[in-house]
Scaffold this active site. Sequence first.
Site, PDB file in Angstrom:
ATOM      1  N   ASP A 343      55.141 -32.289  11.537  1.00  0.00           N
ATOM      2  CA  ASP A 343      54.608 -32.628  12.854  1.00  0.00           C
ATOM      3  C   ASP A 343      53.277 -31.893  12.990  1.00  0.00           C
ATOM      4  O   ASP A 343      53.027 -30.922  12.278  1.00  0.00           O
ATOM      5  CB  ASP A 343      55.596 -32.170  13.931  1.00  0.00           C
ATOM      6  CG  ASP A 343      55.015 -32.274  15.317  1.00  0.00           C
ATOM      7  OD1 ASP A 343      54.494 -33.345  15.666  1.00  0.00           O
ATOM      8  OD2 ASP A 343      55.060 -31.262  16.044  1.00  0.00           O
ATOM      9  N   ASP A 545      58.843 -28.834  15.666  1.00  0.00           N
ATOM     10  CA  ASP A 545      59.157 -27.782  16.636  1.00  0.00           C
ATOM     11  C   ASP A 545      59.583 -28.302  17.997  1.00  0.00           C
ATOM     12  O   ASP A 545      60.100 -27.543  18.808  1.00  0.00           O
ATOM     13  CB  ASP A 545      57.939 -26.867  16.824  1.00  0.00           C
ATOM     14  CG  ASP A 545      56.865 -27.526  17.679  1.00  0.00           C
ATOM     15  OD1 ASP A 545      56.550 -28.705  17.429  1.00  0.00           O
ATOM     16  OD2 ASP A 545      56.353 -26.855  18.595  1.00  0.00           O
ATOM     17  N   ASP A 549      60.649 -34.083  17.947  1.00  0.00           N
ATOM     18  CA  ASP A 549      60.817 -34.001  16.489  1.00  0.00           C
ATOM     19  C   ASP A 549      62.286 -33.997  16.065  1.00  0.00           C
ATOM     20  O   ASP A 549      62.587 -34.201  14.890  1.00  0.00           O
ATOM     21  CB  ASP A 549      60.157 -32.722  15.948  1.00  0.00           C
ATOM     22  CG  ASP A 549      58.666 -32.692  16.220  1.00  0.00           C
ATOM     23  OD1 ASP A 549      58.028 -33.744  16.100  1.00  0.00           O
ATOM     24  OD2 ASP A 549      58.149 -31.609  16.554  1.00  0.00           O
TER      25      ASP A 549
END
Length: 648
Positions: A343, A545, A549
Amino acid sequence: MERNDGLSTNQSFVEKSRHGTISNISNHRELIFSLLGGAFLLIGYIVEQSMIPSSAATILYLLSYVIGGYYKTKEGLLDLIKEHSLSVEILMILAAIGAASIGYWNEGAILIFIFSLSGALETYTWQKSEKDISALVQMAPADANLIDEKTGEIHTVPIDDIQIGNHVLIRPGESIPVDGIVLSGETTVDESTLTGESVPVTKITSSHVFNGTINGTGSITVEVTKENHDSLFQKMIQLVQQAKSERPPTQQWIEKIEGPYVIIVLAMVCLMLFIPYTMLGWTFEDTFYRAMVLLVVASPCAVVASVMPALLSAISTGARNGVLMKGGIYLEQLSKANVIAFDKTGTITEGAPDVTDTLVVEDMTRDQLYSAVGAIEQQSNHPLAKAIYKFCQKESRGELPEVLTIEDVIGYGVRAEIAGQQWSLGSIAFMNRSNSIPVPPDWKDWERLRQGEGKTIVYAAVDGEIAGAFAIKDQIRKNASATIQKLKEMGLKTVMITGDHETTARSIAKEAGVDEWISECLPEQKVREVDHLKEKYKSVIMVGDGVNDAPALAKADIGIAMGSGTDVAIDTADLVLMKSELDKIRLSLRLSKRLNRIVKQNLAFSISVIILLIIGNFFQQVTLPLGVIGHEGSTILVILNGLRLLKP
């Protein structure tokens, strides 16, 4: 009076020392019993070689049997009685008794001694892996200083009674009992229990503090944001405990075949007792002796010890370095991945935007602009607004002016009134939408250049005229580029998956050095992209995080969460980087590769030794002492080989 206090202190010290000594002895009692058994073995051998009657040596060997073999005998019998399963301990018990029954007390005692020593060494591995988690559990605070909201009085209460929103006083030197936000006071906090970082972290108003960390010299008041069982510290303890209870596939396979294998060995021993004596003309004593040797050398002790000591050592090393694993299966599978997806926000980048560039019109001072904009953005919780406020607060010299009115235009910007002036803050689209405020042509070139660098532009206007502009960017993490480059050198394909628009994604991807990037992804699209990567590369690691996600972390073969991330991401992931350092992924990969390599070495070595000893015994070239040393020695060697993983 002073003398009595001194006596009391000394007595307390003596009691603590005595308790510590007893505790140390208790922790190593298996090793102590093994060494005592070895001592009786040695004395018995000396007596046997002297002119003293042999009955004295037999008694000493018997003591070696009973003391040295106590723990392993107990373990084997409990497995047999409670779980109705045959284990390698049963084979060793039968072999030792069989050796004694035909007069080979010395050889049987050697078997018991080395077998118990290898067992004590394996127990040491367990205790070593327990050490870090035990230290963490002991550091977990039991009480907290609760501040009564009505009276202001302070009461010491059990930590489990603390609720979200309570205010807690933390004095200098105390262990912080909660996850929360500092309301007042300044201090430094030792967060090494969570991050491994030895340098204390400064904490001021609005700073986050965490359960289990140690307060420095200042006194602070903290508002509780999480209950004890949800705190980051307690989650870390749960993760390590979970990892220790999980069995990787290799260990599960070994445990599955152990019982049937023991039955096969016992069947082979029965055949060994019958066939050579009846068909090959061996004497009964030779036949029985060879059967006992077979019982020893065919035992899978070394095979059984090939995985768990190495795995526990690797988990312990990871925990000490801020990498928590939810199970051995994930560590074993980690190095088999071919691609790693990241990410962007909060993973490759810091997740906290900063102002990098500014423009100010000639007829306005920077202090005037920063004071007005800072006062307006102070009212907002938007990440970009927080970044601008932090910058303006730092750069402006005087106090921020009073904002008389403020209007949030969702998706565009904000309008406000300060000292009779009308201010507007937002994107260029908002400037055009808000009374068609023109942006100077040369500023558009500045905007295009900054946007090409992945920056977001926020304009400020006063009374219908542009007053200034702020370029804001979420900076990439320290060492992120170097880590990604090293991951590529390790043979991993690197991909960034983000919800940001293409321009920002391209800029960050190039700066970080990832091979590919995929932009404008909603959470469900991230899952589909992980699916596509699995189809193309087979095994995928996903690093993230945030809440958005979590689905992708769950879908990937291995999900890795940043320790600074959301609870949902941490709960979903298979590995957690407590210090949120991407470089710890390399450590995890190295541990995984070393673990798999050491397990393969152990299995190949232990199986080879068993095969060679069985063949040697069939040709009557292996004596019982040699079989004991070869077999149990190989067990000790594979355990020691696994202990190498205690070093990162």
